[in-house]
Design a protein around this motif. Structure first.
Motif, mmCIF file in Angstrom:
data_model
loop_
_atom_site.group_PDB
_atom_site.id
_atom_site.type_symbol
_atom_site.label_atom_id
_atom_site.label_comp_id
_atom_site.label_asym_id
_atom_site.label_seq_id
_atom_site.Cartn_x
_atom_site.Cartn_y
_atom_site.Cartn_z
ATOM 1 N N GLU A 162 -0.058 11.007 1.064
ATOM 2 C CA GLU A 162 1.004 10.021 1.285
ATOM 3 C C GLU A 162 1.684 10.330 2.625
ATOM 4 O OE1 GLU A 162 1.552 7.150 -0.116
ATOM 5 O OE2 GLU A 162 0.156 7.455 -1.763
ATOM 6 N N ALA A 163 1.491 9.383 3.556
ATOM 7 C CA ALA A 163 1.955 9.573 4.931
ATOM 8 C C ALA A 163 3.438 9.935 5.004
ATOM 9 C CB ALA A 163 1.678 8.309 5.744
ATOM 10 N N VAL A 167 -8.232 8.044 0.431
ATOM 11 C CA VAL A 167 -7.680 7.345 1.597
ATOM 12 C C VAL A 167 -7.161 8.388 2.593
ATOM 13 C CG1 VAL A 167 -7.020 5.253 0.317
ATOM 14 C CG2 VAL A 167 -5.388 7.134 0.522
ATOM 15 N N VAL A 168 -6.957 7.949 3.835
ATOM 16 C CA VAL A 168 -6.303 8.810 4.827
ATOM 17 C C VAL A 168 -4.846 8.361 4.947
ATOM 18 C CG1 VAL A 168 -8.372 9.350 6.151
ATOM 19 C CG2 VAL A 168 -7.060 7.294 6.746
ATOM 20 N N LEU A 217 -14.226 5.528 7.989
ATOM 21 C CA LEU A 217 -13.932 4.815 6.734
ATOM 22 C C LEU A 217 -15.023 3.807 6.398
ATOM 23 C CD1 LEU A 217 -10.063 4.187 7.084
ATOM 24 C CD2 LEU A 217 -11.247 6.125 6.035
ATOM 25 N N SER A 250 -4.947 3.568 11.512
ATOM 26 C CA SER A 250 -4.847 3.567 10.050
ATOM 27 C C SER A 250 -3.481 4.110 9.636
ATOM 28 C CB SER A 250 -5.937 4.468 9.467
ATOM 29 O OG SER A 250 -5.626 5.823 9.736
ATOM 30 N N SER A 251 -3.286 4.254 8.329
ATOM 31 C CA SER A 251 -2.048 4.855 7.821
ATOM 32 C C SER A 251 -1.872 6.286 8.314
ATOM 33 C CB SER A 251 -2.071 4.888 6.288
ATOM 34 O OG SER A 251 -2.193 3.601 5.774
HETATM 35 N N1 LIG Z 1 0.141 4.924 0.781
HETATM 36 C C1 LIG Z 1 -0.934 5.618 1.487
HETATM 37 C C2 LIG Z 1 -1.866 4.557 2.075
HETATM 38 C C3 LIG Z 1 -3.149 5.175 2.582
HETATM 39 C C4 LIG Z 1 -4.188 4.103 2.906
HETATM 40 O O1 LIG Z 1 -4.210 3.009 2.302
HETATM 41 N N2 LIG Z 1 -5.079 4.418 3.867
HETATM 42 C C5 LIG Z 1 -6.142 3.488 4.226
HETATM 43 C C6 LIG Z 1 -6.220 3.330 5.741
HETATM 44 S S1 LIG Z 1 -4.850 2.394 6.369
HETATM 45 C C7 LIG Z 1 -7.484 4.039 3.795
HETATM 46 O O2 LIG Z 1 -7.733 5.204 3.950
HETATM 47 N N3 LIG Z 1 -8.364 3.168 3.274
HETATM 48 C C8 LIG Z 1 -9.684 3.558 2.925
HETATM 49 C C9 LIG Z 1 -10.116 3.001 1.598
HETATM 50 O O3 LIG Z 1 -9.309 2.334 0.930
HETATM 51 O O4 LIG Z 1 -11.253 3.243 1.225
HETATM 52 C C10 LIG Z 1 -0.336 6.503 2.573
HETATM 53 O O5 LIG Z 1 0.692 6.143 3.167
HETATM 54 O O6 LIG Z 1 -0.853 7.601 2.805
#
Ligand SMILES: N[C@@H](CCC(=O)N[C@@H](CS)C(=O)NCC(=O)O)C(=O)O
Length: 210
Positions: A65-66, A52-53, A34, A11-12
């Motif tokens: 934010e990563a 989100v992670v 997730l 994931s991110s």
């Molecule tokens: N811009 C954010 C993107 C984070 C993101 O989109 N994470 C995804 C995993 S790749 C997530 O947690 N998705 C779960 C969801 O949308 O419910 C970052 O870089 O931290």
């Protein structure tokens, strides 16, 4: 200092896991499911309102934010390990520029490509001409990165740094999404060197075939 990273496999959050491995920083890792919706539970939303992670909790204070997390890790741990430039070094400006470029400028194009063609995206959003446009933009963006890497083997000069790890993670992800780096020999060689890093193997598994 207490660090807790909330992450999920592939994931991110994975580049942040890789950054912590590269820096060899002790931390607690909490893996969320997730698919089960762990990231939308109230206790997690209190840490990261985006649901989100990744989230990194530093002595009780959450950050999200990563790219922000990895830039902070560079500041806090990378300088003393020789993997991130000191605050007053000119290379710090370069490190912030390229890492933010990767997530904002290059990353925006990855999102466009994914929405316009990815089988996982809503088919109503698919748009082949937009996908073709994005591929053209990747050619220009990778050309700029290639020109930078033609000057030195790594983004900040001769030595590998966290900036390489951050930018290479984003470019590697784009290849997974269908972007080719074949026309950009310096990027290609740099990406292959990134795949040989022990921290990469520890985080992502075996390096992809060249
Ligand atoms: N811009 C954010 C993107 C984070 C993101 O989109 N994470 C995804 C995993 S790749 C997530 O947690 N998705 C779960 C969801 O949308 O419910 C970052 O870089 O931290």
């Amino acid at each position: 200092m207490s660090l807790t990273l909330y992450a999920a496999p592939m994931s991110s959050a994975t580049p942040v896991v890789c950054a912590l491995a590269e820096l060899d920083v002790p931390h607690e890792l909490v893996m969320l499911d997730l698919t089960a919706g762990d990231q939308k539970k109230p206790e997690y939303l209190a840490l990261n309102p985006n649901g989100v992670v990744p989230t990194l909790v530093v002595d009780g204070t959450p950050m999200f934010e990563a790219v922000a997390i990895m830039q902070w890790l560079g500041d806090r741990y990378g300088v003393e390990r020789g993997l991130w430039p000191a605050a007053d070094a000119p290379e710090r400006l370069t490190a912030l520029s390229w890492t933010t470029w990767a997530y904002v400028t290059y990353g925006t194009m990855i999102n466009i490509l994914n929405y316009s063609q990815n089988p996982l995206a809503d088919p109503a959003l698919h748009h082949p001409p937009l996908a073709a446009h994005a591929q053209g933009e990747f050619g220009k963006l990778l050309g700029r990165l290639d020109a930078r890497l033609a000057e030195h083997p790594n983004l900040l000069g001769d030595a590998y740094s966290l900036a390489d790890m951050i930018v290479a993670s984003v470019v590697a992800y784009s290849t997974y999404c269908g972007v080719s780096v074949d026309a950009h020999p310096h990027v290609k060689a740099w990406l292959q060197r990134f795949h040989q890093r022990p921290a990469y193997a520890k985080t992502w598994g075996a390096a992809p075939a060249a």
